[in-house]
Design a protein around this motif. Structure first.
Motif, PDB file in Angstrom:
ATOM      1  N   ASP A   1       0.853  -1.187   0.000  1.00 47.87           N
ATOM      2  CA  ASP A   1       0.000   0.000   0.000  1.00 47.87           C
ATOM      3  C   ASP A   1       0.893   1.242   0.000  1.00 47.87           C
ATOM      4  OD1 ASP A   1       0.763   0.708   2.681  1.00 47.87           O
ATOM      5  OD2 ASP A   1      -0.894  -0.469   3.515  1.00 47.87           O
ATOM      6  N   ALA A   2       0.295   2.414  -0.076  1.00 50.10           N
ATOM      7  CA  ALA A   2       1.052   3.661  -0.210  1.00 50.10           C
ATOM      8  C   ALA A   2       2.011   3.882   0.949  1.00 50.10           C
ATOM      9  CB  ALA A   2       0.090   4.841  -0.344  1.00 50.10           C
ATOM     10  N   GLU A   3       1.577   3.613   2.155  1.00 46.70           N
ATOM     11  CA  GLU A   3       2.441   3.822   3.316  1.00 46.70           C
ATOM     12  C   GLU A   3       3.625   2.849   3.316  1.00 46.70           C
ATOM     13  OE1 GLU A   3       2.344   3.861   8.217  1.00 46.70           O
ATOM     14  OE2 GLU A   3       0.469   3.602   7.111  1.00 46.70           O
ATOM     15  N   GLN A   4       3.364   1.593   2.973  1.00 44.22           N
ATOM     16  CA  GLN A   4       4.438   0.602   2.920  1.00 44.22           C
ATOM     17  C   GLN A   4       5.457   0.972   1.841  1.00 44.22           C
ATOM     18  OE1 GLN A   4       1.749  -2.689   2.278  1.00 44.22           O
ATOM     19  NE2 GLN A   4       2.132  -3.515   4.340  1.00 44.22           N
ATOM     20  N   ARG A   5       4.958   1.431   0.703  1.00 43.39           N
ATOM     21  CA  ARG A   5       5.857   1.836  -0.382  1.00 43.39           C
ATOM     22  C   ARG A   5       6.733   3.007   0.061  1.00 43.39           C
ATOM     23  NH1 ARG A   5       3.254   0.898  -6.078  1.00 43.39           N
ATOM     24  NH2 ARG A   5       4.592   2.647  -6.564  1.00 43.39           N
ATOM     25  N   ALA A   6       6.125   3.990   0.720  1.00 42.00           N
ATOM     26  CA  ALA A   6       6.886   5.152   1.190  1.00 42.00           C
ATOM     27  C   ALA A   6       7.957   4.723   2.189  1.00 42.00           C
ATOM     28  CB  ALA A   6       5.945   6.182   1.804  1.00 42.00           C
ATOM     29  N   ASN A   7       7.614   3.805   3.080  1.00 39.68           N
ATOM     30  CA  ASN A   7       8.584   3.307   4.070  1.00 39.68           C
ATOM     31  C   ASN A   7       9.728   2.559   3.389  1.00 39.68           C
ATOM     32  OD1 ASN A   7       7.166   4.361   6.254  1.00 39.68           O
ATOM     33  ND2 ASN A   7       6.017   2.474   6.593  1.00 39.68           N
ATOM     34  N   LEU A   8       9.390   1.702   2.442  1.00 41.24           N
ATOM     35  CA  LEU A   8      10.424   0.957   1.727  1.00 41.24           C
ATOM     36  C   LEU A   8      11.347   1.911   0.979  1.00 41.24           C
ATOM     37  CD1 LEU A   8      11.732  -1.666   0.742  1.00 41.24           C
ATOM     38  CD2 LEU A   8       9.968  -1.767  -1.050  1.00 41.24           C
ATOM     39  N   LEU A   9      10.780   2.883   0.305  1.00 40.73           N
ATOM     40  CA  LEU A   9      11.582   3.846  -0.439  1.00 40.73           C
ATOM     41  C   LEU A   9      12.506   4.624   0.497  1.00 40.73           C
ATOM     42  CD1 LEU A   9      12.329   5.231  -3.066  1.00 40.73           C
ATOM     43  CD2 LEU A   9      10.340   6.728  -2.771  1.00 40.73           C
TER      44      LEU A   9
ATOM     45  N   LEU B   1      13.713   3.690   3.385  1.00 43.60           N
ATOM     46  CA  LEU B   1      14.771   2.795   3.847  1.00 43.60           C
ATOM     47  C   LEU B   1      15.821   2.547   2.765  1.00 43.60           C
ATOM     48  CD1 LEU B   1      12.595   0.229   5.825  1.00 43.60           C
ATOM     49  CD2 LEU B   1      14.227   1.871   6.795  1.00 43.60           C
ATOM     50  N   LEU B   2      15.379   2.357   1.538  1.00 41.14           N
ATOM     51  CA  LEU B   2      16.323   2.140   0.444  1.00 41.14           C
ATOM     52  C   LEU B   2      17.181   3.381   0.223  1.00 41.14           C
ATOM     53  CD1 LEU B   2      14.044   0.175  -2.040  1.00 41.14           C
ATOM     54  CD2 LEU B   2      16.045  -0.711  -0.816  1.00 41.14           C
ATOM     55  N   ARG B   3      16.565   4.550   0.260  1.00 40.59           N
ATOM     56  CA  ARG B   3      17.331   5.792   0.088  1.00 40.59           C
ATOM     57  C   ARG B   3      18.401   5.935   1.157  1.00 40.59           C
ATOM     58  NH1 ARG B   3      12.182   9.711  -1.147  1.00 40.59           N
ATOM     59  NH2 ARG B   3      12.151   9.413  -3.424  1.00 40.59           N
ATOM     60  N   VAL B   4      18.029   5.691   2.408  1.00 39.45           N
ATOM     61  CA  VAL B   4      18.981   5.819   3.511  1.00 39.45           C
ATOM     62  C   VAL B   4      20.122   4.831   3.336  1.00 39.45           C
ATOM     63  CG1 VAL B   4      19.286   5.419   5.993  1.00 39.45           C
ATOM     64  CG2 VAL B   4      17.338   6.749   5.185  1.00 39.45           C
ATOM     65  N   SER B   5      19.791   3.569   3.100  1.00 29.84           N
ATOM     66  CA  SER B   5      20.842   2.554   3.021  1.00 29.84           C
ATOM     67  C   SER B   5      21.741   2.770   1.809  1.00 29.84           C
ATOM     68  CB  SER B   5      20.240   1.151   3.018  1.00 29.84           C
ATOM     69  OG  SER B   5      19.483   0.931   1.858  1.00 29.84           O
ATOM     70  N   GLN B   6      21.178   3.189   0.678  1.00 28.37           N
ATOM     71  CA  GLN B   6      22.002   3.393  -0.511  1.00 28.37           C
ATOM     72  C   GLN B   6      22.861   4.640  -0.409  1.00 28.37           C
ATOM     73  OE1 GLN B   6      18.969   3.037  -3.545  1.00 28.37           O
ATOM     74  NE2 GLN B   6      19.554   0.928  -3.928  1.00 28.37           N
ATOM     75  N   SER B   7      22.333   5.710   0.132  1.00 32.36           N
ATOM     76  CA  SER B   7      23.154   6.917   0.237  1.00 32.36           C
ATOM     77  C   SER B   7      24.252   6.746   1.282  1.00 32.36           C
ATOM     78  CB  SER B   7      22.292   8.144   0.538  1.00 32.36           C
ATOM     79  OG  SER B   7      21.718   8.052   1.817  1.00 32.36           O
ATOM     80  N   ALA B   8      23.980   6.002   2.337  1.00 31.10           N
ATOM     81  CA  ALA B   8      24.981   5.786   3.388  1.00 31.10           C
ATOM     82  C   ALA B   8      26.147   4.936   2.894  1.00 31.10           C
ATOM     83  CB  ALA B   8      24.339   5.134   4.610  1.00 31.10           C
ATOM     84  N   THR B   9      25.882   4.064   1.941  1.00 31.30           N
ATOM     85  CA  THR B   9      26.937   3.172   1.434  1.00 31.30           C
ATOM     86  C   THR B   9      27.543   3.651   0.121  1.00 31.30           C
ATOM     87  OG1 THR B   9      25.316   1.793   0.266  1.00 31.30           O
ATOM     88  CG2 THR B   9      25.909   1.147   2.534  1.00 31.30           C
ATOM     89  N   GLY B  10      27.007   4.752  -0.397  1.00 34.70           N
ATOM     90  CA  GLY B  10      27.508   5.256  -1.680  1.00 34.70           C
ATOM     91  C   GLY B  10      27.054   4.439  -2.868  1.00 34.70           C
ATOM     92  N   HIS B  11      26.019   3.646  -2.700  1.00 33.38           N
ATOM     93  CA  HIS B  11      25.516   2.802  -3.782  1.00 33.38           C
ATOM     94  C   HIS B  11      24.234   3.327  -4.401  1.00 33.38           C
ATOM     95  CE1 HIS B  11      28.219  -0.141  -1.783  1.00 33.38           C
ATOM     96  NE2 HIS B  11      28.539  -0.328  -3.043  1.00 33.38           N
ATOM     97  N   ASP B  12      24.001   4.607  -4.303  1.00 33.64           N
ATOM     98  CA  ASP B  12      22.808   5.196  -4.918  1.00 33.64           C
ATOM     99  C   ASP B  12      23.125   5.405  -6.403  1.00 33.64           C
ATOM    100  OD1 ASP B  12      20.530   6.524  -5.638  1.00 33.64           O
ATOM    101  OD2 ASP B  12      20.598   7.942  -3.977  1.00 33.64           O
ATOM    102  N   THR B  13      22.540   4.576  -7.252  1.00 33.19           N
ATOM    103  CA  THR B  13      22.844   4.610  -8.680  1.00 33.19           C
ATOM    104  C   THR B  13      21.931   5.550  -9.466  1.00 33.19           C
ATOM    105  OG1 THR B  13      21.397   2.708  -9.087  1.00 33.19           O
ATOM    106  CG2 THR B  13      23.741   2.262  -8.681  1.00 33.19           C
ATOM    107  N   ARG B  14      20.994   6.165  -8.791  1.00 34.01           N
ATOM    108  CA  ARG B  14      20.121   7.123  -9.493  1.00 34.01           C
ATOM    109  C   ARG B  14      20.914   8.369  -9.826  1.00 34.01           C
ATOM    110  NH1 ARG B  14      14.091   7.495  -8.483  1.00 34.01           N
ATOM    111  NH2 ARG B  14      14.709   9.169  -9.810  1.00 34.01           N
TER     112      ARG B  14
END
Length: 150
Positions: free
Chosen positions: A126-134, A136-149
């Motif tokens: 649902d919308a809230e779950q999607r927002a939470n997943l996004l 979390l992914l943003r935090v983990s990817q930016s913290a590790t330098g693996h944000d490929t966007r």
């Protein structure tokens, strides 16, 4: 012959990694099926997705992590089908940009629609779950330098 099972010190971390790998497999299969459904190979579909705006062929090669000669072959096939055209880059007349034609933009839109309407993993949230997943992914990817966007 018995299998040796490695016990991770962090079972939750292990499950996260396993689930991310499974999600990757599901998303890749979905992408392959969707590309085929609209009549494209996976590399052709990836190329079309890069062309939200006109781009130099070298830029596309960098984004696809392939040799520029590979993009030339993809561009040849997509141009032959009437999905894109090559044009001189206004900033460097020696360079060529790829630009979607009207047919190419329509195909890209259809590809995107099919990709996201039934995307594994996210389409069941649902919308809230999607927002939470996004988030979390943003935090983990930016913290590790693996944000490929880009």
């Amino acid at each position: 012959m018995s299998e040796t099972r490695i016990e991770w010190p962090d079972p939750e971390g292990q499950e996260i990694v396993e689930r991310l790998f499974a999600a990757d497999v599901a998303l890749r299969a979905h992408f392959e099926e969707t590309a085929a459904a609209v009549g494209l190979s996976v590399p052709q579909a990836h190329t079309l997705l890069q062309l939200q705006e006109p781009q130099r062929m070298g830029q596309i090669a960098g984004q696809l992590r392939c040799e520029p000669s590979h993009v030339t072959g993809l561009a040849d096939a997509l141009e032959e089908c009437g999905f894109l055209r090559r044009e001189p880059d206004p900033d460097d007349r020696r360079a060529k940009r790829l630009t979607l034609t009207t047919r190419g933009q329509e195909l890209r839109d259809r590809l995107l629609s099919r990709l996201f309407d039934t995307a594994p993993i996210i389409s069941v949230l649902d919308a809230e779950q999607r927002a939470n997943l996004l988030a979390l992914l943003r935090v983990s990817q930016s913290a590790t330098g693996h944000d490929t966007r880009r």
